[in-house]
Design a protein around this motif. Structure first.
Motif, PDB file in Angstrom:
ATOM      1  N   VAL A  84     -13.987  -1.465   8.679  1.00  0.00           N
ATOM      2  CA  VAL A  84     -13.489  -1.161   7.335  1.00  0.00           C
ATOM      3  C   VAL A  84     -12.238  -0.293   7.429  1.00  0.00           C
ATOM      4  CG1 VAL A  84     -14.012   0.075   5.196  1.00  0.00           C
ATOM      5  CG2 VAL A  84     -15.710  -1.448   6.200  1.00  0.00           C
ATOM      6  N   ARG A  85     -12.242   0.681   8.321  1.00  0.00           N
ATOM      7  CA  ARG A  85     -11.069   1.536   8.485  1.00  0.00           C
ATOM      8  C   ARG A  85      -9.882   0.747   9.051  1.00  0.00           C
ATOM      9  NH1 ARG A  85     -11.727   7.121   8.156  1.00  0.00           N
ATOM     10  NH2 ARG A  85     -13.853   7.752   7.633  1.00  0.00           N
ATOM     11  N   CYS A 122      -9.330  -2.372   8.476  1.00  0.00           N
ATOM     12  CA  CYS A 122      -8.833  -3.171   7.359  1.00  0.00           C
ATOM     13  C   CYS A 122      -7.999  -2.320   6.401  1.00  0.00           C
ATOM     14  CB  CYS A 122     -10.001  -3.811   6.612  1.00  0.00           C
ATOM     15  SG  CYS A 122     -10.781  -5.177   7.511  1.00  0.00           S
ATOM     16  N   VAL A 123      -8.444  -1.089   6.134  1.00  0.00           N
ATOM     17  CA  VAL A 123      -7.649  -0.187   5.294  1.00  0.00           C
ATOM     18  C   VAL A 123      -6.301   0.080   5.953  1.00  0.00           C
ATOM     19  CG1 VAL A 123      -7.518   2.154   4.366  1.00  0.00           C
ATOM     20  CG2 VAL A 123      -9.658   0.872   4.207  1.00  0.00           C
ATOM     21  N   PHE A 155      -4.081  -2.977   5.636  1.00  0.00           N
ATOM     22  CA  PHE A 155      -3.494  -3.135   4.309  1.00  0.00           C
ATOM     23  C   PHE A 155      -2.279  -2.219   4.141  1.00  0.00           C
ATOM     24  CE2 PHE A 155      -2.956  -1.955  -0.106  1.00  0.00           C
ATOM     25  CZ  PHE A 155      -2.963  -3.189  -0.739  1.00  0.00           C
ATOM     26  N   VAL A 156      -2.422  -0.954   4.517  1.00  0.00           N
ATOM     27  CA  VAL A 156      -1.311  -0.012   4.354  1.00  0.00           C
ATOM     28  C   VAL A 156      -0.142  -0.405   5.251  1.00  0.00           C
ATOM     29  CG1 VAL A 156      -0.616   2.407   4.496  1.00  0.00           C
ATOM     30  CG2 VAL A 156      -2.909   1.830   3.726  1.00  0.00           C
ATOM     31  N   VAL A 208      -6.952  -9.270   4.353  1.00  0.00           N
ATOM     32  CA  VAL A 208      -6.355  -7.978   3.991  1.00  0.00           C
ATOM     33  C   VAL A 208      -4.841  -8.048   4.135  1.00  0.00           C
ATOM     34  CG1 VAL A 208      -6.150  -5.575   4.734  1.00  0.00           C
ATOM     35  CG2 VAL A 208      -8.402  -6.623   4.507  1.00  0.00           C
ATOM     36  N   THR A 266      -4.914   8.172   9.104  1.00  0.00           N
ATOM     37  CA  THR A 266      -6.079   7.287   9.095  1.00  0.00           C
ATOM     38  C   THR A 266      -6.407   6.790  10.494  1.00  0.00           C
ATOM     39  OG1 THR A 266      -5.443   6.562   6.873  1.00  0.00           O
ATOM     40  CG2 THR A 266      -7.080   5.234   8.025  1.00  0.00           C
TER      41      THR A 266
END
Length: 433
Positions: free
Chosen positions: A218-219, A221-222, A225-226, A357, A395
Motif C-alpha cells: 500500500v505504501r 502504491c502511495v 501515485f505521488v 495507480v 514516505t
C-alpha cells in the motif's frame, strides 16, 4: 540474461520503437490532419487513460490464472487493432473507439511483460532486467520519434497512416516474440492461481483483500501515485506550459529539453544502476524525491531569470535532465520491489495494481496542471510539486519499517573478511618417528 528474457527485451524495444512513431504526433493528427478539432484530440488522449483504468483491475487476475504469455499476446493484438483503427478512421466515434482499444491493449501488455521479466529473472538479476527494459523503452521511443519526424507530413495524411501501420506491425512483432518465448515461471503462475482461487469471484476478492492488507505494498502504491503525479504526469502538461508561458522558451528549445531528459536516461542508466543496486531501495527512492525537488526548484528559478534568457533556458533544460536522473534511479528499484513484495500466486495482480495507480496519477496530473495553468497560479504549482517531491523522500524512509531486509536490500554489500587458516600438516609430520 537467459534466452527467454532476451527475447522479451527485444520485443519490448521494438514495441517502444513503434510507439515512438505516433506518440508525438497523435494530437496534431486528430485535430489538424483529420480536421476533428482540439476537443476530439483531447478526448482521444483521455481515452488512453480511461481504457487503461477500465481493464487493469481485471488484468492482474487474468495473468495469475492464465499466465502472462497469453495475456500479453491478447494485449498486443488489441493494441495493434487500435493503432490501425486510429490510422484509418476519420470520424469522431471511430478515432475515440480506436484510442480505447490502443490504450486498453497497452495497459494489458505492460503488467504482463513485467510479470514475464519477474519469472525470467532472479532476485540478484531483477534490478538489471528492469533497468534494461527502461533503457530500451526510452531508446526505442527516442529513435522512433526521430524517424517518425522525418516521415510525417501534415499536408499528406497518408504519411500518418504509415506511422500508425508501423506501430501496429511492431505490436504484432512483440506478440510473436512473446508467444514463442519459453517463460520458466508461467506454468507455476497458472497452477498457483487455480489452486488458490478456483474459478469463482471469491479468489479475486480475496486477492485484492490480501493486497490491501499488505502495508508495504500500500505504501509503495502511495509512493507510486505521488511519483507519477509529480514527474511523469507533468511532462506534457504543466511543466511544458510553465516552460513556455513563464520561462518563455521556444517550442524548439522545449524539444531540446525533452531530448536532454532522454539522453540522461539512455547514457546514465547503467552507471546509476551500479551505484544503486546494492543500496537500500527505500533510501534510493528517498534520493529520487530530493533530486526531483531540486529539479522543481530549478524550474521555478528559471521563471525568475527575466534578465538572462540563456540562464533561464539552461535552468529549464537542467530540470528535464534531473528528472531523467531520477527516472534512471527508479527503474532498477520500484518494479523489482513490487515483484519482491508479491506472493508467488499474485505477481500479476501486484504488477497490475501498481500499473493502475500509475494510470490514475497520469490521468490526474495533467488535469490538475491544466486547472492551475488556466488560473495562472504557477507559483503555487511549483510549491505544490516541491512539496510532493519531498513527500516522496519522507514516505520512502517510513516505508522502510515495513520492508524485510531482503526486500529493502536484496543484494547485500559484499564484505571481505580476513580469517586465519590453519595449514594441513605435512605428510612427514603426520607419521610418527
Amino acid at each position: 540474461m537467459g534466452a527467454a528474457l532476451r527475447r522479451i527485451q527485444l520485443g519490448n524495444a521494438l514495441s517502444a520503437f513503434g510507439n515512438g512513431f505516433t506518440v508525438p504526433f497523435t494530437f496534431v493528427y486528430v485535430s489538424q490532419v483529420r480536421g476533428l478539432g482540439a476537443g476530439v484530440a483531447g478526448a482521444v488522449l483521455a481515452m488512453f487513460a480511461v481504457a487503461a483504468l477500465f481493464v487493469l483491475p481485471f488484468t492482474g487476475r487474468a495473468i495469475d490464472r492464465r499466465g502472462p504469455v497469453p495475456v500479453a499476446v491478447a494485449g498486443t493484438v488489441l493494441a495493434a487493432s487500435g493503432s490501425l483503427g486510429l490510422g484509418l478512421s476519420g470520424s469522431e466515434v471511430g478515432v475515440i473507439a480506436a484510442a480505447g482499444a490502443l490504450g486498453a491493449g497497452i495497459a494489458v501488455v505492460q503488467p504482463a511483460l513485467a510479470t514475464m521479466i519477474v519469472w525470467c529473472s532472479t532476485t540478484a538479476t531483477r534490478s538489471r532486467a528492469f533497468a534494461m527494459q527502461f533503457f530500451l523503452n526510452n531508446l526505442g521511443l527516442g529513435v522512433g520519434g526521430l524517424i517518425g519526424g522525418l516521415i510525417v507530413d501534415t499536408s499528406h495524411p497518408s504519411s500518418f497512416i504509415r506511422l500508425f501501420a508501423i506501430e501496429a506491425a511492431m505490436f504484432l512483432v512483440l506478440g510473436a516474440v512473446v508467444a514463442t518465448a519459453r517463460v520458466p515461471g508461467a506454468p507455476r503462475v497458472v497452477a498457483a492461481g487455480r489452486s488458490s482461487a478456483g474459478d469463482g469471484s471469491e479468489g479475486a476478492e480475496s486477492g485484492w483483500r490480501t493486497l490491501l492488507r499488505d502495508r508495504a505494498m500500500v505504501r509503495v502504491c502511495v509512493l507510486g501515485f505521488v511519483m507519477f503525479f509529480a514527474c511523469y504526469g507533468q511532462f506534457e502538461s504543466g511543466l511544458s506550459a510553465f516552460a513556455v508561458e513563464v520561462t518563455h522558451i521556444s517550442p524548439a528549445t522545449l524539444g531540446a529539453a525533452l531530448a536532454a531528459n532522454t539522453a540522461v536516461v539512455v547514457l546514465a542508466q547503467f552507471v546509476v544502476l551500479r551505484l544503486v543496486e546494492r543500496r537500500r531501495r527505500s533510501r534510493v527512492i528517498a534520493g529520487v524525491g530530493l533530486v526531483w525537488a531540486v529539479a522543481w526548484v530549478a524550474a521555478g528559478v528559471s521563471g525568475l531569470m527575466h534578465g538572462s534568457h540563456t540562464l533561464a533556458v539552461a535552468a529549464i533544460i537542467s530540470t528535464y535532465a534531473l528528472f531523467g536522473l531520477g527516472e534512471a534511479m527508479l527503474a532498477p528499484t520500484v518494479n523489482p520491489l513490487v515483484a519482491d513484495l508479491a506472493p508467488e500466486r499474485m505477481v500479476g495482480q501486484y504488477n497490475s495494481a501498481f500499473a493502475l495507480v500509475k494510470q490514475l496519477a497520469l490521468a490526474l496530473g495533467p488535469a490538475v496542471a491544466g486547472v492551475i495553468a488556466a488560473a495562472g497560479a504557477y507559483d503555487a504549482y511549483i510549491v505544490m510539486l516541491v512539496v510532493c517531491s519531498l513527500a516522496i523522500s519522507v514516505t520512502a524512509l517510513r516505508m522502510a519499517r515495513h520492508l524485510a531486509p531482503a526486500q529493502d536490500r536484496p543484494l547485500p554489500v559484499a564484505h571481505v573478511v580476513a580469517r586465519s587458516v590453519r595449514p594441513e600438516p605435512l605428510e612427514a609430520e603426520r607419521v610418527p618417528c
